[in-house]
Write an enzyme that holds these catalytic residues in place. Structure first.
Site, mmCIF file in Angstrom:
data_model
loop_
_atom_site.group_PDB
_atom_site.id
_atom_site.type_symbol
_atom_site.label_atom_id
_atom_site.label_comp_id
_atom_site.label_asym_id
_atom_site.label_seq_id
_atom_site.Cartn_x
_atom_site.Cartn_y
_atom_site.Cartn_z
ATOM 1 N N TYR A 194 0.830 -1.204 0.000
ATOM 2 C CA TYR A 194 0.000 0.000 0.000
ATOM 3 C C TYR A 194 0.865 1.255 0.000
ATOM 4 C CZ TYR A 194 -3.296 3.609 1.486
ATOM 5 O OH TYR A 194 -4.047 4.767 1.568
ATOM 6 N N ARG A 196 1.084 6.651 -6.860
ATOM 7 C CA ARG A 196 -0.069 7.524 -7.081
ATOM 8 C C ARG A 196 0.349 8.980 -6.977
ATOM 9 N NH1 ARG A 196 -5.460 6.911 -3.414
ATOM 10 N NH2 ARG A 196 -3.872 6.810 -1.767
ATOM 11 N N TYR A 236 -0.445 13.149 6.453
ATOM 12 C CA TYR A 236 0.021 12.133 7.401
ATOM 13 C C TYR A 236 1.519 12.246 7.631
ATOM 14 C CZ TYR A 236 -4.257 9.252 7.506
ATOM 15 O OH TYR A 236 -5.522 8.768 7.715
ATOM 16 N N ARG A 283 -11.133 13.402 2.348
ATOM 17 C CA ARG A 283 -12.068 12.566 3.110
ATOM 18 C C ARG A 283 -13.430 12.460 2.429
ATOM 19 N NH1 ARG A 283 -8.688 9.679 6.225
ATOM 20 N NH2 ARG A 283 -7.338 11.020 7.480
ATOM 21 N N GLU A 297 -13.897 -0.923 7.053
ATOM 22 C CA GLU A 297 -13.844 0.366 6.353
ATOM 23 C C GLU A 297 -15.182 0.556 5.652
ATOM 24 O OE1 GLU A 297 -10.273 1.475 4.226
ATOM 25 O OE2 GLU A 297 -11.471 2.095 2.492
#
Length: 327
Positions: free
Chosen positions: A129, A136, A189, A202, A309
């Protein structure tokens, strides 16, 4: 080896009944991970339009929106001294995505669904990930797109195998990216979560559509930047619901009045362990009273300690006043 695009028209009604619509009492079931079931409500915004192919991408246009899909086999990627095959195919896939929406006249990326095999696996000492996030972000930078602020809503889930699969929704005009005041924005983050931060908001609100459309990213039991309630799926679900409520409130604040309620949303609920589905479904039922459409699917979550999730988007023609908040 080339991987053909996933047909965005495909929908087998015999399989659809197994995607767990509704969560009242025992009226739910757990399905295997099926990306096309997760993005179906967004795809329906452009339903009835003829599909168009551009390279590996198949897309359709409707209601001033573009919905597209591409799937890439990692075996097409090449390793470099600084990147794995997953990174090279991810960067290439996003590059193709950006070129497609620009050429079609829908340059604003609204929502992205990412599904990659073995999301928590370790490759050359780094979680897959985190390698996906590196690629990305590189693709966003290469396309001169923002890395913070005005970024799309998104999710990233782990499959047992198969290609890297990406679904996406784009618009002609800008959307409004929303953040959760309970959480550090993902794009901010700290390095604890990887050398590159995840590139997503979000939630995203489309206000210029015929009616407001809200897309809430994959949401979990994260407060600040930390995962809460390790090993406790019920507590994680309750924390996730609080985060979802916070995003619905943020959307209504952006709209200037209460127009979106929890039961006006479609939900996709990903559970890491099939045995936890009944617990999660019961918590959703207590919150929503069994009125919402929920799909329950088994998938790996982007952080190993997270067990559930939940993502959501508003259904067209279901704008109404909010229900009583969850307590």
């Amino acid at each position: 080896m080339s991987t053909a695009p996933i047909p965005i028209e495909r929908q087998d009604p015999k399989r659809r009944k197994h995607t767990a619509l509704g969560a009242r009492g025992d009226h739910w079931s757990l399905a295997e991970l099926r990306p096309e079931a997760a993005w179906e409500p967004a795809r329906e915004l452009t339903v009835g339009r003829e599909g168009i192919r551009r390279g590996r991408i198949e897309y359709r246009i409707g209601q001033d929106l573009l919905f597209g899909v591409l799937a890439v086999d990692e075996r097409e990627g090449r390793r470099t001294p600084s990147a794995t095959a997953l990174q090279t195919v991810t960067e290439a896939a996003y590059g193709e995505l950006f070129a497609t929406i620009e050429a079609a006249g829908f340059p604003y990326l609204v929502r992205v669904w990412n599904y990659l095999p073995r999301i928590n696996g370790i490759e050359e000492g780094v979680e897959r990930y985190r390698r996906f996030n590196i690629a990305r972000q590189e693709a966003f930078a290469n396309a001169d797109r923002p890395l913070t602020g005005k970024v799309p809503a998104a999710c990233a889930l782990g499959s047992r195998g198969g290609p890297l699969t990406i679904g996406f929704l784009a618009a002609r005009r800008p959307a409004r990216s929303l953040e959760n005041p309970r959480q550090v924005s993902a794009f901010h983050y700290p390095p604890d979560y990887g050398s590159r931060s995840p590139t997503f908001a979000r939630a995203v609100l489309l206000e210029d559509a015929r009616e407001p459309l809200l897309f809430i990213s994959g949401t979990a039991a994260i407060v600040g930047h930390r995962s809460l309630h390790p090993g406790d799926v019920l507590a994680q679900t309750r924390e996730t619901i609080t985060n979802l409520e916070t995003m619905i409130a943020a959307a209504n604040q952006a709209l200037g009045r209460p127009r979106i309620s929890p039961d006006a949303l479609d939900y996709v609920v990903y559970v890491r362990l099939g045995k936890d589905c009944a617990t999660v479904a019961a918590a959703m039922d207590r919150w929503l009273g069994g009125t919402a459409r929920c799909r329950f699917m088994e998938a790996d979550i982007c952080r190993r300690e997270l067990l559930v999730e939940i993502e959501a988007n508003v259904r067209p023609a279901t704008i109404r006043c909010p229900a009583t908040p969850h307590t």
